[in-house]
Design a protein around this motif. Structure first.
Motif, mmCIF file in Angstrom:
data_model
loop_
_atom_site.group_PDB
_atom_site.id
_atom_site.type_symbol
_atom_site.label_atom_id
_atom_site.label_comp_id
_atom_site.label_asym_id
_atom_site.label_seq_id
_atom_site.Cartn_x
_atom_site.Cartn_y
_atom_site.Cartn_z
ATOM 1 N N PRO A 243 0.881 -1.435 -0.216
ATOM 2 C CA PRO A 243 0.024 -0.391 -0.043
ATOM 3 C C PRO A 243 0.931 1.159 0.627
ATOM 4 C CG PRO A 243 -0.897 -1.419 2.060
ATOM 5 C CD PRO A 243 0.625 -2.090 0.911
ATOM 6 N N VAL A 244 2.140 1.592 0.449
ATOM 7 C CA VAL A 244 2.851 2.200 0.438
ATOM 8 C C VAL A 244 3.371 2.329 -0.464
ATOM 9 C CG1 VAL A 244 5.178 3.338 1.999
ATOM 10 C CG2 VAL A 244 3.162 1.602 2.971
ATOM 11 N N LEU A 245 4.279 1.208 -1.033
ATOM 12 C CA LEU A 245 4.940 1.872 -2.476
ATOM 13 C C LEU A 245 3.782 2.331 -3.311
ATOM 14 C CD1 LEU A 245 6.952 -1.884 -2.204
ATOM 15 C CD2 LEU A 245 7.493 0.409 -1.880
ATOM 16 N N TYR A 246 2.233 1.293 -3.462
ATOM 17 C CA TYR A 246 1.444 2.219 -4.803
ATOM 18 C C TYR A 246 0.981 3.985 -4.163
ATOM 19 C CZ TYR A 246 0.874 -2.567 -6.738
ATOM 20 O OH TYR A 246 1.233 -3.564 -7.176
ATOM 21 N N ALA A 247 1.524 4.107 -3.176
ATOM 22 C CA ALA A 247 0.691 5.382 -2.898
ATOM 23 C C ALA A 247 1.859 6.465 -3.571
ATOM 24 C CB ALA A 247 0.480 5.596 -1.429
ATOM 25 N N LEU A 248 2.628 5.808 -2.581
ATOM 26 C CA LEU A 248 4.190 7.118 -3.002
ATOM 27 C C LEU A 248 4.160 7.216 -4.766
ATOM 28 C CD1 LEU A 248 6.914 4.894 -1.600
ATOM 29 C CD2 LEU A 248 6.659 7.671 -1.560
ATOM 30 N N GLU A 249 3.434 6.741 -5.637
ATOM 31 C CA GLU A 249 3.522 6.911 -6.927
ATOM 32 C C GLU A 249 2.193 8.209 -6.943
ATOM 33 O OE1 GLU A 249 2.395 3.452 -8.885
ATOM 34 O OE2 GLU A 249 4.253 2.172 -8.490
ATOM 35 N N GLU A 250 1.457 7.840 -6.504
ATOM 36 C CA GLU A 250 0.438 8.856 -6.443
ATOM 37 C C GLU A 250 0.709 10.541 -5.233
ATOM 38 O OE1 GLU A 250 -3.876 7.982 -5.694
ATOM 39 O OE2 GLU A 250 -2.017 6.008 -6.005
ATOM 40 N N LYS A 251 1.541 10.132 -4.318
ATOM 41 C CA LYS A 251 1.428 11.281 -3.303
ATOM 42 C C LYS A 251 3.087 11.669 -2.741
ATOM 43 C CE LYS A 251 -2.516 10.704 -2.365
ATOM 44 N NZ LYS A 251 -3.881 11.894 -2.592
ATOM 45 N N PRO A 252 3.564 12.529 -3.968
ATOM 46 C CA PRO A 252 4.782 12.630 -3.586
ATOM 47 C C PRO A 252 5.694 13.130 -2.185
ATOM 48 C CG PRO A 252 4.088 13.592 -5.390
ATOM 49 C CD PRO A 252 3.013 13.369 -5.001
ATOM 50 N N TYR A 253 4.761 13.672 -0.940
ATOM 51 C CA TYR A 253 4.498 14.884 -0.082
ATOM 52 C C TYR A 253 5.583 13.028 0.762
ATOM 53 C CZ TYR A 253 4.981 17.187 4.013
ATOM 54 O OH TYR A 253 5.687 17.697 5.187
ATOM 55 N N LEU A 254 4.819 12.015 0.370
ATOM 56 C CA LEU A 254 4.717 11.159 1.607
ATOM 57 C C LEU A 254 6.376 10.753 1.432
ATOM 58 C CD1 LEU A 254 3.406 8.904 2.959
ATOM 59 C CD2 LEU A 254 3.058 7.538 1.025
ATOM 60 N N GLU A 255 7.158 10.822 0.201
ATOM 61 C CA GLU A 255 8.395 10.326 0.006
ATOM 62 C C GLU A 255 9.111 11.450 1.656
ATOM 63 O OE1 GLU A 255 11.820 10.046 -3.130
ATOM 64 O OE2 GLU A 255 9.847 10.331 -3.865
ATOM 65 N N ALA A 256 8.740 12.821 1.432
ATOM 66 C CA ALA A 256 9.466 13.282 2.246
ATOM 67 C C ALA A 256 9.413 12.894 4.080
ATOM 68 C CB ALA A 256 9.222 14.738 2.277
#
Length: 323
Positions: A243-256
């Motif tokens: 779920p996190v890896l897929y979400a990272l493709e959509e939500k750039p701020y999650l990476e920070a």
């Protein structure tokens, strides 16, 4: 929703004997280790791994009774699984497992590490005594895979560059390898064809991957009570799942947020909100569904029986845990 208990009713008697045998196999020579083992084997787990061993054994023996070696294989499988959980809980510093205090929180880290080592050693000894080199190789591979999976997870904490394929590889090592290799080992003890034994390996592999993906989804959608551990605990520890890896493709701020390891107040809560607002959970559900369907396809050449029927239903049960 079907419960694991009712689903496994064809092998319920086998599982009851297994629980008693496990306590006897540990033996009472080491009172603290015995107490730790009793604490583990007394916990209300679903016993999915030995249940699959019994179901494959019965589905491949058909009209014949399963052998004592099949039963011992199921016990070895559960011992290996339990040993890995004890060590995982030490590494992850988990306080709860299935809603019960973990071995290290009840007995201390030293005893927990020794209890895990003791269970691995015991399982290896009983494995050698099966006198079947092919089965020894299959289950020895599992113990290597478990260590490899734990190392990969440790090295990739908070690594936002992790790919879905790398996540699935780690999930295979940590979860699916035991299901795949023990299913194949049960077929090997039944002296099936090599092709059928390989099919059962792939059945276990796909069921194991689906099971892990569902667990990883529940880490975001389940309650602490249902999970037996705090929700979001994998993310907090830097274990990035589907779920996190897929979400990272959509939500750039999650990476920070992940790369600063949730150092600022509210970071973790914000990350959880971003994941739940993304397609990450839905895409992970589709990935789990793909693996359950692939598992069922690998049962095509298994002769009809009640046990085969349960192996098919198990795939639906794995998905139903989401609803």
């Amino acid at each position: 929703m079907t419960s694991a208990t009712s689903l496994f009713s064809p092998v319920e008697a086998d599982l009851q004997v297994l629980t008693e045998n496990l306590k006897n196999l540990i033996g009472a020579r080491h009172p603290v280790l015995y107490a730790a083992a009793e604490h583990l084997f007394g916990a209300k787990g679903k016993r999915v791994r030995p249940a699959i061993v019994f179901l494959v054994s019965r589905a491949t023996m058909l009209d014949q009774e399963i052998t004592l070696r099949h039963r011992r294989l199921a016990e070895i499988t559960e011992m290996i699984h339990t040993a890995s959980l004890v060590h995982d809980d030490v590494v992850d510093e988990s306080e709860l497992r299935r809603g019960v205090p973990t071995v290290h929180s009840s007995f201390g880290n030293r005893i927990a590490v020794l209890a895990g080592d003791f269970l691995f050693a015991q399982s290896s000894w009983y494995l050698a005594n099966l006198d079947n080199l092919e089965v020894v190789k299959l289950l020895s591979q599992v113990i290597m895979d478990l260590a490899e999976g734990e190392i990969q997870q440790g090295l990739n904490r908070f690594a936002t560059s992790l790919s879905i394929n790398e996540y699935l590889e780690k999930s295979y090592y940590k979860t699916a390898s035991l299901l795949a290799n023990s299913a194949k080992a049960a077929a090997t003890l039944s002296e099936t064809s090599t092709a059928l034994a390989d099919d059962l390996f792939h059945y276990g592999r796909h069921i194991g991957l689906a099971f892990q993906i569902i667990d990883d989804i529940l880490d975001f959608t389940g309650s602490t009570e249902a999970l037996g551990k705090p929700a979001g605990s994998d993310l907090k520890s830097g274990n990035l799942t589907a779920p996190v890896l897929y979400a990272l493709e959509e939500k750039p701020y999650l990476e920070a947020l992940i790369e600063r390891e949730f150092a600022q107040p509210g970071d973790l809560e914000q990350a959880l909100t971003l994941i739940r607002d993304s397609q990450g959970i839905e895409r992970s559900r589709a990935l789990a569904t793909h693996h359950t369907r692939a598992a069922i396809e690998h049962l095509a050449d298994l002769p009809p029986s009640e046990s085969r029927q349960v192996l098919v239903k198990l795939a639906d049960y794995v998905l139903s845990r989401l609803y």
